[in-house]
Enzyme design. Structure first.
Site, PDB file in Angstrom:
ATOM      1  N   TYR A   1      -3.097  -3.083   1.878  1.00 55.80           N
ATOM      2  CA  TYR A   1      -4.052  -1.939   1.905  1.00 55.80           C
ATOM      3  C   TYR A   1      -5.556  -2.311   2.047  1.00 55.80           C
ATOM      4  O   TYR A   1      -5.714  -3.527   1.446  1.00 55.80           O
ATOM      5  CB  TYR A   1      -3.660  -1.496   0.135  1.00 55.80           C
TER       6      TYR A   1
ATOM      7  N   ASP B   1       2.961  -7.204  -3.992  1.00 55.31           N
ATOM      8  CA  ASP B   1       2.511  -5.681  -4.122  1.00 55.31           C
ATOM      9  C   ASP B   1       3.639  -4.733  -3.898  1.00 55.31           C
ATOM     10  O   ASP B   1       3.627  -4.651  -2.649  1.00 55.31           O
ATOM     11  CB  ASP B   1       1.258  -5.351  -3.757  1.00 55.31           C
TER      12      ASP B   1
ATOM     13  N   LYS C   1       1.239   5.627  -8.405  1.00 59.64           N
ATOM     14  CA  LYS C   1       2.027   6.121  -7.344  1.00 59.64           C
ATOM     15  C   LYS C   1       3.686   6.405  -7.816  1.00 59.64           C
ATOM     16  O   LYS C   1       3.772   7.365  -8.432  1.00 59.64           O
ATOM     17  CB  LYS C   1       2.294   5.131  -6.007  1.00 59.64           C
TER      18      LYS C   1
END
Ligand code: PLP
Length: 387
Positions: free
Chosen positions: A114, A186, A211
């Site tokens: 990310y 992650d 999420k």
């Protein structure tokens, strides 16, 4: 009620019941929202007992019954000894790395991560005196070669944002074990409904709970799961950073997570069908979905994820540049043009500076999504021909 000899093993059952019990003081079914700031002691002796290690809530920044229930549920779902809730997904990452990689230490991180995490590693990690090496996380040999004597952790995403690369966690787990360096994963894009990294050799798994764990776009939060001592250390760092989870966030998550496996099943079915549609449409230049044969990590994803599926995220690019992109996005009716992901509703986001479009495929009815996407792709194709 009599407890069975073996605790229930099914994922739906555990998402609904793990970490929960009738409220001991009221019998309330469903974890109540304990919004209280502080928790009282009945006597000095009780304070002394707490100081000596007896469990007792005392101040909400360090824990509350509502957050505790969510942590217990997540520890159960990930197969971890313990878990700690965090204010955001970024708090989960920064709290974990601040604890694991102190000044003078080194982190090996996958380059497929990310973008905000990358900035954390490049800017903030350096500021607190640690160093980082970026390598291709899908190449376990490269990860092993980057490890130095002062390396304190390996960091990867189980399915990366936004490129959807899937590292071989079994191979990375072996590297981590051989070199005695904890592997931090992650797993936001997959959730424990699809992958439990601790079963593949990871030492820590963390999520942006914002999420899929929530699923309903109404909370920003994170979670870190791992061994009890490590989690206690991370929890202490998070408390000092002021980045722990609020009871309200935990309460919303406790509701959302009950349907995680049901939602994920639909996300996966829809995403695979729409990835195939995109792959076959002439307006599309490229598609990335680990469930497609053409994906570079298809074999790894298939081995790790089995028949559970490759998640609900699809990335792709259109042929025809900006005119095609504009026509596509302005024609789409169901997906909302927005960042974030993992929501029951479809979200779509064009990354500026590239042709990449990230599609968080929702749980709407597949025929509706298919019709909508086809209409928008046809419009993109016409715009391309006109341009
Ligand atoms: C893979 C991944 N990790 C962490 C985060 C950060 O989570 P949050 O926005 O909850 O801080 C995100 C956010 O999109 C993400 O995609």
């Amino acid at each position: 009620m009599t407890a069975p000899d073996q605790p229930p093993a099914g994922l739906n059952t555990r998402c609904i019941h793990a970490g929960e019990a009738l409220d001991p003081s009221t019998g309330a079914y469903g974890v109540p929202l304990y919004a209280n700031t502080t928790y009282g002691f009945h006597s000095y002796e009780q304070v002394e007992a707490w100081e000596a290690g007896a469990p007792h809530f005392h101040y909400a920044r360090d824990g509350s019954p509502t957050v505790r229930c969510f942590e217990l549920k997540m520890a159960d779902l990930e197969g971890a000894e313990a878990a700690v809730g965090t204010a955001t997904g970024m708090a989960a990452i920064s709290g974990t790395l601040l604890h694991l990689v102190p000044a003078g230490k080194h982190l090996v991180a996958s380059e497929h991560i990310y973008p905000i995490t990358r900035r954390l590693l490049c800017e903030d990690l350096a500021r607190w005196g640690a160093t980082v090496s970026f390598v291709d996380g899908t190449d376990p040999a490269a990860v092993g070669e980057a490890i130095r004597p002062e390396t304190a952790a390996i960091y990867v995403e189980a399915c990366s944002n936004p490129a959807l690369r899937v590292p071989d966690l079994d191979a990375l787990g072996e590297v981590a074990r051989d070199r005695d360096v904890p592997l931090v994963v992650d797993a936001t894009f997959l959730s424990p409904a699809l992958l439990r990294p601790l079963e593949h050799g990871a030492g820590i798994v963390l999520h942006s709970a914002t999420k899929y764990l929530s699923g309903h776009g109404n909370v920003v939060a994170g979670i870190v799961c791992g061994q009890r001592d490590t989690i206690a250390g991370i929890a202490a760092s998070l408390s000092r950073l002021g980045a722990t989870m609020s009871p309200f966030a935990a309460w919303l998550l406790l509701a959302g997570i009950k349907t995680l496996p049901l939602r994920i099943e639909r996300h996966v079915t829809n995403a695979l069908a729409l990835a195939r549609l995109l792959e076959a449409h002439p307006a599309v230049a490229h598609v990335s979905y680990p469930g497609l044969d053409c994906h570079p990590d298809h074999a790894v994803a298939t081995r790790l994820l089995g028949d559970r599926g490759s998640g609900g995220m699809v990335s792709f690019g259109l042929a025809g540049g900006k005119p095609a992109l504009r026509a596509f996005l302005n024609t789409l009716y169901i997906p909302t043009i927005a960042v974030s992901l993992g929501d029951v509703g479809s979200l779509i986001w064009p990354f500026s500076g590239s042709d990449l479009i990230r599609f968080s495929v929702g749980t709407e009815d597949l025929p509706d999504l298919t019709a909508d996407l086809t209409r928008a792709l046809d419009a993109a194709g016409l715009a391309r021909e006109a341009g």
